[in-house]
Design an enzyme around this catalytic site. Structure first.
Site, PDB file in Angstrom:
ATOM      1  N   TYR A  53      94.904 163.285 -40.819  1.00  0.00           N
ATOM      2  CA  TYR A  53      94.254 164.240 -41.722  1.00  0.00           C
ATOM      3  C   TYR A  53      92.880 164.655 -41.195  1.00  0.00           C
ATOM      4  CZ  TYR A  53      97.810 162.490 -45.012  1.00  0.00           C
ATOM      5  OH  TYR A  53      98.982 162.112 -45.620  1.00  0.00           O
ATOM      6  N   HIS A 114     103.291 156.485 -40.239  1.00  0.00           N
ATOM      7  CA  HIS A 114     103.331 157.795 -40.900  1.00  0.00           C
ATOM      8  C   HIS A 114     104.739 158.401 -40.949  1.00  0.00           C
ATOM      9  CE1 HIS A 114     100.349 161.262 -41.891  1.00  0.00           C
ATOM     10  NE2 HIS A 114     101.388 161.289 -42.677  1.00  0.00           N
TER      11      HIS A 114
END
Length: 285
Positions: A53, A114
């Site tokens: 992010y 992830h």
């Protein structure tokens, strides 16, 4: 906030905030910091982020927000995620320590893979367990794993130490309710729901304008978003992590945890957004 007891014996809050999209625009940095501070000031204790992010900037923004408020570290639950290509022994510890440095923390409460990549799961599991022993993380889990992936993970040595699977879930995308969620529940793996509001229609289903949700919301003097979040957390038993750049929407999201739906409400929602009766592909964004 209420909590769920993980199989490790640690507790995870039943509601949190996501930070996907944060740290991508320098001009929005101060606003993003204030939004996280607002969440913490209003009882949120779970923050989800990832090295992906904002190329790590979301983690740095969380660190800045934590400087503006005093909360005991043990009362926070901070999650970050490792890229699949960094999930091998040669890179995962550097990635983890870099995330900790950006966050200004000594340890993570949860570290997630992830999504699945080319690194063998066995190698990632071994490293996750080593990170636990070194005190760098309290628990570990995965994200975007479908049932076959979870079953394979569970078959590995220490694979059953996985405590969380974070997947896309909202009322317009309930595919996991058919097989993945029941399997996880049976094996005591908590389900975290990202994009629980379908990004206000960006994922093809604008549940915030749904007449059924709006009619139920009117009864509670609430919003459709609040009804959807209450259903996900209180009825489905999942952990939603909505992201909001607006403090007004964030306040609404937090207040959703005070709404208890009736059996009639639940029946109406299930009729409008039925569970699938066959296996569905895992939705991922």
């Amino acid at each position: 906030m209420n909590y769920t007891l993980l199989k490790s014996g640690n507790k995870i809050p039943n509601f949190g905030i996501g930070t996907w999209g944060l740290g991508e625009n320098e001009d929005k940095k101060e606003k993003e910091i204030r939004t996280i501070v607002f969440a913490l000031d209003n009882g949120v204790r779970l923050i989800d982020t990832a090295e992906m992010y904002g190329n790590g900037m979301a983690e740095s923004i969380i660190s800045e927000a934590l400087k503006h408020i005093y909360i005991k570290r043990e009362d926070l639950f901070i999650i970050s995620k490792v890229y699949p290509h960094n999930a091998g022994r040669d890179k995962i510890f550097d990635s983890l320590k870099a995330s900790l440095k950006r966050l200004g923390l000594d340890y993570l409460d949860m570290y997630l893979l992830h999504w699945r990549g080319r690194v063998p799961l066995r190698e990632t599991v071994e490293c996750m367990e080593e990170a636990k022993k070194e005190g760098l993380i309290k628990d570990w889990g995965v994200s975007n794993f479908d049932i076959d992936d979870i079953k394979e993970l569970e078959s590995l040595k220490d694979g059953d130490k996985c405590t969380v699977n974070q997947v896309l879930y909202h009322l317009g995308s309930r595919g996991v309710d058919f097989d993945l969620a029941p399997y996880m529940n049976k094996n005591n793996i908590a389900l975290m729901a990202y994009c629980p509001l379908a990004q206000a229609g960006a994922l093809g289903k604008d549940i915030l304008k749904n007449n059924t949700l709006l009619s139920i919301a009117k009864k509670y003097n609430a919003s459709a978003a609040q009804i959807a979040l209450s259903f996900i957390s209180k009825v489905s038993g999942y952990i939603p992590i909505p992201k909001s750049a607006s403090r007004r929407h964030l306040a609404e999201n937090i207040e959703s945890q005070n709404i208890i739906l009736t059996d009639e409400d639940v029946d109406m929602i299930n009729k409008e957004f039925p569970k699938p009766d066959e296996k569905m592909p895992l939705d991922i964004v």
